[in-house]
Design a protein around this motif. Structure first.
Motif, short mmCIF file in Angstrom:
data_model
loop_
_atom_site.label_atom_id
_atom_site.label_comp_id
_atom_site.label_asym_id
_atom_site.label_seq_id
_atom_site.Cartn_x
_atom_site.Cartn_y
_atom_site.Cartn_z
N UNK A 110 5.27 -4.66 9.76
CA UNK A 110 5.65 -5.24 10.99
C UNK A 110 6.95 -5.88 11.34
N UNK A 111 7.55 -5.85 10.90
CA UNK A 111 9.20 -6.61 11.68
C UNK A 111 10.45 -5.29 11.21
N UNK A 112 11.50 -5.71 12.24
CA UNK A 112 12.27 -5.20 12.62
C UNK A 112 13.62 -4.97 11.65
N UNK A 113 14.27 -4.83 10.80
CA UNK A 113 15.11 -5.14 9.62
C UNK A 113 16.08 -4.23 10.01
N UNK A 114 17.64 -5.23 9.47
CA UNK A 114 19.31 -4.15 9.78
C UNK A 114 19.26 -4.35 8.23
N UNK A 115 19.80 -2.89 8.23
CA UNK A 115 20.15 -2.41 7.08
C UNK A 115 21.20 -2.02 6.57
N UNK B 30 22.59 -14.42 -5.55
CA UNK B 30 20.86 -13.51 -5.28
C UNK B 30 21.16 -12.58 -3.86
N UNK B 31 20.13 -11.65 -4.37
CA UNK B 31 19.77 -11.17 -3.20
C UNK B 31 19.15 -11.18 -1.99
N UNK B 32 19.33 -11.75 -1.09
CA UNK B 32 18.13 -12.69 -0.14
C UNK B 32 18.17 -11.93 0.85
N UNK B 33 16.47 -12.07 2.02
CA UNK B 33 16.54 -11.97 3.33
C UNK B 33 16.35 -12.71 3.77
N UNK B 34 16.72 -12.15 5.17
CA UNK B 34 17.10 -13.62 5.89
C UNK B 34 16.79 -13.60 7.46
N UNK C 279 17.86 -8.86 8.06
CA UNK C 279 18.35 -8.74 6.46
C UNK C 279 18.61 -9.14 5.43
N UNK C 280 18.70 -8.15 4.27
CA UNK C 280 19.18 -8.53 3.06
C UNK C 280 20.70 -8.29 2.75
N UNK C 281 21.16 -9.29 2.42
CA UNK C 281 22.67 -9.76 1.88
C UNK C 281 22.44 -10.50 0.37
N UNK C 282 23.94 -10.37 0.06
CA UNK C 282 23.99 -11.25 -1.26
C UNK C 282 24.26 -12.58 -0.10
N UNK C 283 23.56 -13.59 -1.74
CA UNK C 283 24.16 -15.11 -1.11
C UNK C 283 25.08 -15.37 -0.48
N UNK C 284 26.02 -15.48 -1.18
CA UNK C 284 27.69 -16.21 -0.62
C UNK C 284 27.78 -15.35 0.59
N UNK C 285 26.85 -13.80 1.19
CA UNK C 285 26.93 -13.44 2.22
C UNK C 285 26.76 -14.48 3.13
N UNK D 215 23.45 -9.66 12.61
CA UNK D 215 23.54 -9.28 13.70
C UNK D 215 21.43 -9.64 13.50
N UNK D 216 21.57 -10.54 12.31
CA UNK D 216 20.52 -11.64 11.83
C UNK D 216 20.43 -12.70 12.47
N UNK D 217 22.13 -12.99 13.06
CA UNK D 217 21.70 -14.19 13.36
C UNK D 217 21.77 -14.03 14.96
N UNK D 218 22.02 -12.69 16.06
CA UNK D 218 21.81 -12.24 17.36
C UNK D 218 20.43 -12.45 17.48
#
Length: 301
Positions: A187-192, A163-167, A238-244, A230-233
């Motif tokens: 309304x949100x900050x994103x990590x690309x 999956x390509x997930x936003x988290x 952010x949007x990544x592949x599910x296994x990542x 960065x998302x954990x912090x």
């Protein structure tokens, strides 16, 4: 003759890639070198093989016939080399494969470790990279590809999907709220992560319709690991592949949002050239790895 074979391989790379510049990048050669070698080949044959324009590259009638012959010649050379080393008699020799960096480390490497214990006469060389490696030109036996595959002469064996997930981190969502629709991302900050999606726009799916949503990139990174960290912090979504992000999800460090709007999953495939009789080392790995990778992908996501 070796120069001629190299020129044939480069011509095939240009045709497969659709451009001289892309073929040069894949072959890690200067563009001028690739162009000169193909031009020298045309001069040697006394015919034009390619129609060149600023927008399009296509084969001439003579080029179509010659490219087909090149494939047969290069396949025959490869088979002769494999036969000479005994690869058709018993599973042995070096098996070269490529895979995306994170997937290779997390999921392919454990399978390879088991495989090496089972087949002591086979050695493995792993090329972990997020670029698409041309198999014939770089003498790769097998590749793991994660994407919808274009039509080609390659043979693909499905082993799962991702999956390509936003988290985002639970702390970030607690502070800023959980987006319920892609338009809430305004309304949100994103990590690309630039190899995954554009810095400016993320695409989603609603039913059969595609939705393009502008995003605010507070931080742009070049690797999936950095995007996840960065998302954990708590920097943003952010949007990544599910296994990542699977381990961060299991650890409770990230939550998936907007799952109802995810694009269609990407297939995971084991890919090989499929030309001629497969060496036993390749067949042995396909038979060994395919069911194990299917089990791992099913368990992981």
């Amino acid at each position: 003759m070796s120069d001629r074979l190299e020129a044939m391989a480069l011509l095939l790379a240009v045709v497969e890639a659709g451009s001289f510049s892309q073929a040069a990048r894949q072959a890690k050669m200067p563009l001028a070198t690739v162009s000169r070698k193909v031009a020298d080949l045309e001069a040697h044959l006394g015919v034009r093989l390619l129609h060149r324009s600023t927008r399009q590259l296509s084969l001439t009638e003579a080029g179509q016939a010659y490219v087909a012959a090149c494939r047969q010649i290069l396949d025959a050379v490869g088979e002769a080399e494999r036969a000479a080393t005994g690869e058709y008699v018993e599973p042995k020799g070096e098996l070269v494969m490529t895979a995306p960096i994170v997937f290779g480390r997390l999921h392919l490497l454990p399978v390879i470790a088991e495989f090496l214990k089972t087949y002591p006469d086979i050695d493995v060389r792993m090329v972990l990279t997020d670029r698409v490696v041309p198999l014939l030109e770089e003498h790769i036996d097998l590749a793991v590809r994660i994407a919808d595959l274009p039509d080609s002469s390659l043979v693909a064996i499905p082993v799962g999907s991702v999956r390509r997930v936003v988290c985002a981190s639970p702390a970030y969502l607690a502070r800023h709220g959980t987006p319920l629709h892609p338009r809430d991302l305004s309304h949100h900050a994103c990590v690309t992560f630039e190899k995954m999606a554009s810095r400016q726009v993320w695409n989603f799916q609603s039913g059969k319709s595609s939705i393009a949503i502008p995003v605010r990139s507070r931080l742009a990174v070049s690797t999936a690991e950095a995007a996840v960290d960065a998302a954990v912090a708590g920097i943003g979504l952010t949007r990544v592949i599910s296994y990542q992000m699977a381990s961060a999800l299991q650890a409770g460090e990230l939550d998936i949002v907007l799952a109802d709007f995810e694009p269609s999953p990407w297939p995971i495939s084991l890919v090989h050239t499929g030309q001629g009789t497969l060496p036993l080392k390749v067949r042995a790995f396909l038979d060994f790895a395919a069911p194990r990778l299917k089990a791992r992908t099913y368990e992981a996501w």
